[in-house]
Scaffold this motif. Sequence first.
Motif, short mmCIF file in Angstrom:
data_model
loop_
_atom_site.label_atom_id
_atom_site.label_comp_id
_atom_site.label_asym_id
_atom_site.label_seq_id
_atom_site.Cartn_x
_atom_site.Cartn_y
_atom_site.Cartn_z
N ARG A 229 50.46 42.17 37.14
CA ARG A 229 50.83 41.77 38.50
C ARG A 229 49.68 42.01 39.49
N GLY A 230 48.86 43.01 39.19
CA GLY A 230 47.74 43.33 40.07
C GLY A 230 46.72 42.21 40.17
N GLU A 231 46.68 41.36 39.16
CA GLU A 231 45.74 40.23 39.17
C GLU A 231 46.26 39.04 39.98
N TYR A 232 47.49 39.14 40.41
CA TYR A 232 48.20 38.01 41.03
C TYR A 232 47.56 37.61 42.35
N ASP A 233 47.40 38.56 43.24
CA ASP A 233 46.89 38.23 44.57
C ASP A 233 45.45 37.72 44.54
N PRO A 234 44.53 38.39 43.82
CA PRO A 234 43.16 37.87 43.79
C PRO A 234 43.10 36.45 43.22
N ALA A 235 43.94 36.15 42.22
CA ALA A 235 43.90 34.81 41.60
C ALA A 235 44.33 33.75 42.60
N MET A 236 45.36 34.05 43.40
CA MET A 236 45.82 33.09 44.40
C MET A 236 44.85 32.99 45.57
N ALA A 237 44.20 34.13 45.87
CA ALA A 237 43.32 34.15 47.05
C ALA A 237 42.21 33.12 46.92
N ARG A 238 41.71 32.94 45.69
CA ARG A 238 40.64 31.95 45.49
C ARG A 238 41.12 30.54 45.83
N ILE A 239 42.39 30.28 45.51
CA ILE A 239 42.94 28.95 45.79
C ILE A 239 43.22 28.79 47.28
N ARG A 240 43.81 29.84 47.88
CA ARG A 240 44.07 29.77 49.33
C ARG A 240 42.78 29.58 50.11
N GLU B 35 46.01 33.23 32.48
CA GLU B 35 44.61 33.70 32.60
C GLU B 35 44.59 35.22 32.85
N ASN B 36 45.49 35.67 33.73
CA ASN B 36 45.53 37.09 34.06
C ASN B 36 45.97 37.94 32.87
N LEU B 37 46.90 37.38 32.08
CA LEU B 37 47.38 38.09 30.90
C LEU B 37 46.23 38.31 29.91
N LEU B 38 45.43 37.29 29.72
CA LEU B 38 44.33 37.41 28.76
C LEU B 38 43.33 38.48 29.22
N ARG B 39 43.11 38.52 30.55
CA ARG B 39 42.19 39.51 31.10
C ARG B 39 42.75 40.93 30.92
N PHE C 231 43.30 46.35 28.14
CA PHE C 231 44.12 47.30 27.39
C PHE C 231 43.73 47.34 25.91
N GLY C 232 42.79 46.48 25.53
CA GLY C 232 42.31 46.49 24.15
C GLY C 232 43.34 46.04 23.14
N VAL C 233 44.21 45.11 23.55
CA VAL C 233 45.23 44.62 22.61
C VAL C 233 45.00 43.15 22.30
N THR C 234 45.42 42.77 21.11
CA THR C 234 45.32 41.37 20.68
C THR C 234 46.69 40.74 20.80
N LEU C 235 46.75 39.59 21.43
CA LEU C 235 48.02 38.88 21.62
C LEU C 235 48.17 37.83 20.54
N GLU C 236 49.27 37.91 19.80
CA GLU C 236 49.50 36.89 18.77
C GLU C 236 49.98 35.60 19.40
N ASP C 237 50.75 35.69 20.47
CA ASP C 237 51.29 34.49 21.11
C ASP C 237 51.34 34.74 22.62
N ALA C 238 50.18 34.50 23.26
CA ALA C 238 50.07 34.79 24.69
C ALA C 238 51.05 33.93 25.51
N GLU C 239 51.23 32.67 25.10
CA GLU C 239 52.10 31.78 25.88
C GLU C 239 53.55 32.26 25.84
N SER C 240 53.96 32.77 24.70
CA SER C 240 55.32 33.28 24.60
C SER C 240 55.50 34.50 25.51
N LEU C 241 54.53 35.42 25.49
CA LEU C 241 54.63 36.58 26.38
C LEU C 241 54.59 36.13 27.85
#
Lengths: 229, 229
Positions: free
Chosen positions: A46-57, A72-76, A81-91
């Motif tokens: 959630r912390g990545e939410y505002d900066p990501a929108m700010a670029r668009i605004r 995009e934020n999830l992948l970052r 956190f050093g984790v591998t996502l098997e299905d990022a879209e599902s999460l």
Amino acid sequence: MQKKPAPQALIFDVFGTCVDWRRSIAQTVTEVLPEVDAFAFADAWRGEYDPAMARIRAGNRGYVALDVLHLENLLRVAEQFGVTLEDAESLNSAWERLMPWPDVLPGLEKMAETALIAPCSNGSIALMARMARHVGLPWHAILGAELAQNYKPHPSVYLASCAALQLDPSEVVMVAAHNGDLHAARGAGLATAFVPRPVEHGPKQTTDLHAEGDWDYLAPDFVALAEML
Amino acid sequence: MQKKPAPQALIFDVFGTCVDWRRSIAQTVTEVLPEVDAFAFADAWRGEYDPAMARIRAGNRGYVALDVLHLENLLRVAEQFGVTLEDAESLNSAWERLMPWPDVLPGLEKMAETALIAPCSNGSIALMARMARHVGLPWHAILGAELAQNYKPHPSVYLASCAALQLDPSEVVMVAAHNGDLHAARGAGLATAFVPRPVEHGPKQTTDLHAEGDWDYLAPDFVALAEML
């Protein structure tokens, strides 16, 4: 407060105001990534939410739906956190299944009797429609960022939402748990209602605990707000 | 038909397919203008609908919401009928209170359990939202003409509706009582469902009594369609 004319429509912030995103996301993270601190992961995402929108605004990037920013934020965050996502879209689709605070459904049902109700969220139409179906939010329409092709608190988002209902902003109440959202809505000419969500960010929340403006309505929850209108 | 994959979303024509506009409008005309033939007035009002939209589809006029076209058409028809309207806007709002055919609410409730449901109508967001509130249509979102800033059967209306749900057209079923609507939807890549409304235009209706294409689904009403999906 009883003397105000009844509003024609109520439009709502969703993340935090209507739904408990933090516990809902943490719950899914617990299931999918049992090795990480689920609340820390949810907060970082959630912390990545505002900066990501700010670029668009700011006009530095064209409008893309929040679902794309969430992914995009999830992948970052997963990399942090050093984790591998098997299905990022599902999460990522966990944002479509956020649970409402307990007062939200009964409050909205009551408000829908006398006014139009719709989200004015930064979530996309697709995200808001899927959430409505999953948890039973009885919206009459989906308004917000996608109509304006911009993100709150840009005034165009509030104005496009009122225009879609063919209402003057003064006939519409923006309902939010965030003073900044209400400040922007008032700047666009809307009426304002503050409903605090003091544990949106967890038990140690320090922001938005109280009204920081003379908002038109103050209510402890959606049922109380419905009775006030 | 049982072997098709379950659709992700169903989008609906509204006037005629979901609601009985002719009897609803005639009822209001009877109340407001007791001196005129209410069905003739309703038919004449609706008769102005296609030509008004055609100018916009052809690019000879920018997009204006259907509410505006309805009001312009009402003034023209009132003049033809030689009647004076005391409150044209109030009569125009009759389009927000059209009654659904009896199978529509139970059918939509059932379809909403397994798919997203939304109107893909030429009606505006404001009109569709007010109708949803008045008669209880359980839409998850309002899609259609206003998103595309154009009118059906222009393909952009179907495509914008699918895009707003972040779905490929092949994952979406267009449901309509009008073969022309389905022909255009298929052209845009959507699946198609025909539900006949043989008295939409009254007991002497001659058009759209039967499927005029090999539509993906054929159902006598919305409840039967829900069971088929």
